[in-house]
Design an enzyme around this catalytic site. Structure first.
Site, PDB file in Angstrom:
ATOM      1  N   SER A   1     -11.284  -0.499  -1.360  1.00 40.67           N
ATOM      2  CA  SER A   1     -10.038  -0.500  -0.581  1.00 40.67           C
ATOM      3  C   SER A   1     -10.306  -0.701   0.902  1.00 40.67           C
ATOM      4  O   SER A   1      -9.482  -1.272   1.605  1.00 40.67           O
ATOM      5  CB  SER A   1      -9.330   0.855  -0.719  1.00 40.67           C
ATOM      6  OG  SER A   1      -8.595   0.924  -1.885  1.00 40.67           O
TER       7      SER A   1
ATOM      8  N   ASP B   1       0.842  -1.200   0.000  1.00 37.97           N
ATOM      9  CA  ASP B   1       0.000   0.000   0.000  1.00 37.97           C
ATOM     10  C   ASP B   1       0.878   1.252   0.000  1.00 37.97           C
ATOM     11  O   ASP B   1       1.998   1.206  -0.526  1.00 37.97           O
ATOM     12  CB  ASP B   1      -0.931  -0.063   1.237  1.00 37.97           C
ATOM     13  CG  ASP B   1      -2.264   0.614   0.988  1.00 37.97           C
ATOM     14  OD1 ASP B   1      -2.252   1.797   0.657  1.00 37.97           O
ATOM     15  OD2 ASP B   1      -3.317  -0.041   1.147  1.00 37.97           O
TER      16      ASP B   1
ATOM     17  N   HIS C   1      -3.858   6.344   2.897  1.00 38.59           N
ATOM     18  CA  HIS C   1      -4.528   5.114   2.475  1.00 38.59           C
ATOM     19  C   HIS C   1      -3.947   3.875   3.162  1.00 38.59           C
ATOM     20  O   HIS C   1      -4.681   3.024   3.652  1.00 38.59           O
ATOM     21  CB  HIS C   1      -4.396   5.010   0.950  1.00 38.59           C
ATOM     22  CG  HIS C   1      -5.192   3.931   0.304  1.00 38.59           C
ATOM     23  ND1 HIS C   1      -4.731   2.632   0.194  1.00 38.59           N
ATOM     24  CD2 HIS C   1      -6.413   3.941  -0.292  1.00 38.59           C
ATOM     25  CE1 HIS C   1      -5.643   1.907  -0.445  1.00 38.59           C
ATOM     26  NE2 HIS C   1      -6.663   2.666  -0.750  1.00 38.59           N
TER      27      HIS C   1
END
Ligand SMILES: *[C@@H]1O[C@H](CO)[C@@H](O)[C@H](O)[C@H]1NC(C)=O
Ligand SMILES: *[C@@H]1O[C@H](CO)[C@@H](O)[C@H](O)[C@H]1NC(C)=O
Ligand SMILES: *[C@@H]1O[C@H](CO)[C@@H](O)[C@H](O)[C@H]1NC(C)=O
Ligand SMILES: *[C@@H]1O[C@H](CO)[C@@H](O)[C@H](O)[C@H]1NC(C)=O
Ligand SMILES: *[C@@H]1O[C@H](CO)[C@@H](O)[C@H](O)[C@H]1NC(C)=O
Ligand SMILES: *[C@@H]1O[C@H](CO)[C@@H](O)[C@H](O)[C@H]1NC(C)=O
Ligand SMILES: *[C@@H]1O[C@H](CO)[C@@H](O)[C@H](O)[C@H]1NC(C)=O
Length: 765
Positions: free
Chosen positions: A551, A155, A227
């Site tokens: 996600s 990620d 994220h």
């Protein structure tokens, strides 16, 4: 510090440096090669399973020398990085012709360009039936062993100081761990702890493609985006007493497996994640000894072939080493847009929970409307409201201005008013940016009309709310028919218990599987709408944030998989996946079929796969549909991979059987017959992981116009681990076209082992 390890992770950085030096030296000497170099791109040369007999780098240089007309210097200059731990291959700068030449060399499985993948941008656990307290146990089971489960997150990195990643109460790192904590910008080797046990970063693929790479923030595993911290904390964040977003959604929150270990592989930078870097991350993660890999990212649809796609390749090797790979299905929303299609992945769709964030819009005529919002601001009691189309500016038409595009609004008209703007869910414009356009033009409030994604809450910069077209038209009509229209937008508040729930999010990518229709994708759905989790303070100076996307759904399944792995350490990746799929439900909390945003239509397995995951049932699946690496090889044979490349990929002696099995024969927990002409049979094998002596009876709900019979109808098990086969026969009764759906379940008392049935009837003429 172990020097050997140091050199392995820096290998890509060093070679890119060398490549840069060599290229500058070469340019003045050979003009022809500069001409071709200008059209060259980065390619991945994938060579299958690691063959330890080779001296890799030497061999790769030999191959490159051949395509560079014998020049060793050019060969070395073109090499970007190598994969040698868990599979074999390298990345290099090549022209199209050189890439083509490479594909013909012995040992090469595939050559593909360095494509960019996109990130598929907690109360959710309560909603799924797990208590949100610090203990977080599933009644009847001990998941204490989760500190032995290591989860890799490929990620944007991590913010290790977040309270979600504290190592409070965590025992020492498992001794089998072979990863490391790679220091870099604002990240020391000591930034890791007993929670975040490893962290690496990869940027050769990114640097080779983008000039902005030189100015990138945090050349280290530190998360500059948010994220990566968000996804890691959803799956494995520690309990945080008061987690909230500016006061909204306040309460204690934690990840699904709060005591599991986190290993960070930062491959995604602000613009996305490159194949070259993804493969390097898989290569290391497999070697480091992780148990699960979580990937909240994927290629754009349509996805490339399995061996021209970094995630498919990396996850294939991971699956063969007993590592479960969990991925998101994508945020493209439309039918057939599902990605991460390989059967060795578990692919997750996104749905809502029963928590919502809403603002009231009170109009001057006394009517009240509810919109979606995360804005904590409110307008004055009675503020003028106008349609953006009335305030068109300069060369913009009223229609264009109605979308509140940059500089399309006349600030003389907007100033001090609430503005009604339109948005189409499919557009790439950011809703947050629209609130900025309105704010900069002097607007004091925003009503955004967006049918598609009306349930995705946005932290707007001014008082604002999102409404669907029905309410939007009503507000516009009020404005049209009123001399001095006014409105008031209140601050957002948290609403618990909104119905129906769960619903599949409109943005969640849908089946069928465009690459192998016989394998259903997505596999399951999990919460992915308005999820609160840890964040990178580098963005917006916040510790927590609320995001939506597949996600966010993916790490919910990752967390559940970690709990299963904790209780059943010996289970294969496919057994864990089977337990998650066969215990999922296709019904919402009202016991009605799960619906799909924005229209509220009844969902199908193309929306939610086997259904909404149920963590309270996954530890007692009764039976599992297990598959071995060999089964994936048979699957690849069945869809037409030739034996030669398969041999390179697997490096074993087995061959494709002459009696080719069909893709639908893979022992998958869902059953899809993508071309039913008259009749067709599919076999499956179930393994007893419940009580030793147990009897299961079949329960079938046939798809419309198709007769389904199962043989045998009763399975009697005598011992744990025993396997039994059964056959499912499909017969067309009423010829139709298109996909129809049903359900097959093995039933024992209250226990159900459920599989969706997906059938496409095609005319036999
Ligand atoms: C890294 O170590 C240095 C020296 O000890 C220290 O000054 C710095 O604050 C540390 N950085 C982080 C992110 O921990
Ligand atoms: C609308 O909301 C306001 C307060 O937000 C309330 O006073 C009023 O009664 C509501 N009106 C209707 C028609 O529900
Ligand atoms: C709200 O009203 C007050 C007093 O009338 C005024 O000073 C202020 O600017 C108004 N705020 C907005 C956002 O319009
Ligand atoms: C904006 O609106 C004002 C008042 O209606 C008008 O005079 C002006 O020309 C408009 N400006 C633009 C750029 O359209
Ligand atoms: C508002 O009025 C304009 C023209 O008078 C018309 O084109 C538009 O459709 C109306 N909109 C609504 C929502 O009634
Ligand atoms: C192929 O199928 C036939 C008939 O079902 C069987 O007799 C034969 O042994 C099979 N061949 C292989 C290689 O499995
Ligand atoms: C189930 O089928 C497989 C493959 O057809 C076969 O090898 C196996 O022996 C069968 N198992 C049982 C229990 O019948």
């Amino acid at each position: 510090m172990d020097l050997l390890r140091l050199s392995t992770y820096t290998r890509c950085l060093f070679s890119i440096l060398i490549a840069a030096i060599f290229l500058t030296l070469q340019i003045p000497i050979t003009h022809s090669s500069t001409a071709s170099a200008s059209t060259s791109k980065i390619y991945v040369v994938y060579m299958g399973t690691t063959n330890i007999k080779h001296s890799h780098l030497h061999h790769f240089y030999q191959m490159l020398t051949l395509v560079h007309g014998g020049s060793i210097q050019l060969a070395q200059a073109s090499h970007v990085c190598s994969y040698t731990h868990s599979f074999t291959g390298f990345a290099a700068k090549l022209t199209q012709d050189q890439a083509l030449e490479m594909t013909k060399m012995p040992g090469v499985v595939s050559v593909f360009p360095n494509a960019k993948t996109k990130l598929h941008t907690t109360h959710s656990w309560d909603f799924m039936g797990l208590a949100t307290d610090e203990q977080m146990e599933i009644p009847g089971y001990s998941t204490k062993n989760q500190h032995n489960v290591i989860i890799a997150f490929i990620d944007t990195g991590i913010w290790p100081e977040s309270p979600s990643f504290s190592d409070h109460n965590m025992p020492p790192v498992p001794s089998r761990w072979r990863g490391q904590c790679q220091a870099g910008e604002a990240f020391n080797a000591s930034s890791c702890n007993r929670k975040v046990i490893g962290a690496r970063y990869y940027l050769s693929g990114f640097e080779a493609e983008e000039k902005s790479a030189s100015t990138v923030k945090f050349r280290s595993p530190r998360d500059a985006n948010g994220h990566g911290s968000h996804t890691a904390s959803i799956a494995a964040g520690q309990y945080v007493m008061n987690m909230n977003f500016k006061g909204l959604a306040a309460g204690g929150a934690r990840g699904g497996a709060p005591m599991a270990r986190i290993a960070v592989y930062k491959t995604c930078w602000d613009s996305g994640c490159y194949d070259v870097d993804l493969l390097a991350a898989f290569d290391d993660a497999i070697k480091d000894g992780v148990d699960i890999i979580s990937l909240s990212l994927g290629p754009d649809a349509p996805q490339g072939d399995y061996f021209n796609d970094a995630i498919s390749i990396g996850s294939f090797h991971a699956a063969n080493r007993g590592i479960l790979v969990v991925s998101s299905v994508g945020n493209e929303g439309s039918q057939g847009s599902a990605t991460n299609l390989a059967p060795w992945l578990i692919t997750v769709a996104a749905s809502s929970t029963d928590r919502d964030f809403t603002s009231n819009i009170n109009l001057g005529d006394g009517t009240n409307h509810t919109g979606e919002s995360l804005s904590l601001l409110e307008t004055n009691a009675s503020t003028r409201i106008i349609a953006a189309s009335e305030a068109y500016s300069g060369y913009f038409t009223p229609y264009q201005s109605s979308y509140c595009l940059e500089s399309s609004l006349n600030s003389t008209k907007i100033s001090g008013n609430i503005v009604v703007c339109r948005h189409t869910g499919s557009s790439s414009e950011s809703k947050l940016a629209k609130s900025l356009v309105v704010k900069e033009a002097g607007g004091v409030g925003l009503v955004l009309v967006d049918e598609e994604d009306k349930d995705v809450a946005i932290p707007f910069l001014i008082p604002a709310a999102i409404v669907g077209t029905r309410i939007g038209e009503r507000i516009l009509s009020y404005i049209n028919h009123t001399r001095i229209p006014t409105a008031h937008i209140s601050t957002a508040k948290t609403v618990i218990g909104s119905q129906p729930a769960p619903r599949v999010a409109s943005f969640s990518s849908k089946g069928p599987n465009a690459l192998t229709p016989a394998i259903l994708k997505p596999d399951v759905t999990a919460p992915g709408l308005n999820i609160l989790a840890a964040w990178s303070p580098a963005i917006g100076n916040m510790d927590f944030n609320i995001l939506s996307g597949t996600s966010m759904a993916c790490p919910h399944v990752t967390g559940i998989a970690a709990l299963i792995k904790a209780v059943y350490p010996s289970w294969s990746p496919s057994a864990i996946k089977s337990a998650i799929m066969t215990t999922a439900t296709m019904l919402d909390k009202r016991w009605k079929r799960i619906t799909v945003d924005p229209t509220g239509r009844r969902g199908t397995p193309f929306d939610y796969g086997a259904g909404f995951v149920n963590p309270t049932r996954v530890l007692n699946p009764g039976l599992v549909y297990d598959s071995q690496p060999l089964d994936y090889k048979k699957f690849l044979c069945s869809i037409g991979y030739n034996e030669k490349s398969l041999h390179l990929i697997t490096r074993d002696k087995s061959t494709c059987n002459q009696n080719m099995s069909a893709a639908s024969d893979l022992n998958y927990p869902s059953i899809t017959v993508s071309e039913l002409r008259d009749s067709y049979s599919v076999t499956r094998t179930v393994t007893n992981v419940g009580q030793a002596t147990s009897t299961y009876r079949v329960l079938v709900s046939s798809p419309a116009g198709v007769k389904v019979s199962v043989s045998p109808r009763i399975l009697i098990f005598k011992e744990y681990g025993q396997k039994m086969n059964f056959t499912v026969n499909f017969k067309v009764t009423v010829p139709s076209r298109g996909y129809v759906f049903g359900l097959l379940a093995w039933k024992k008392g209250k226990l159900r082992v459920s599989s969706p049935l997906v059938v496409r009837v095609v005319s036999s003429s």
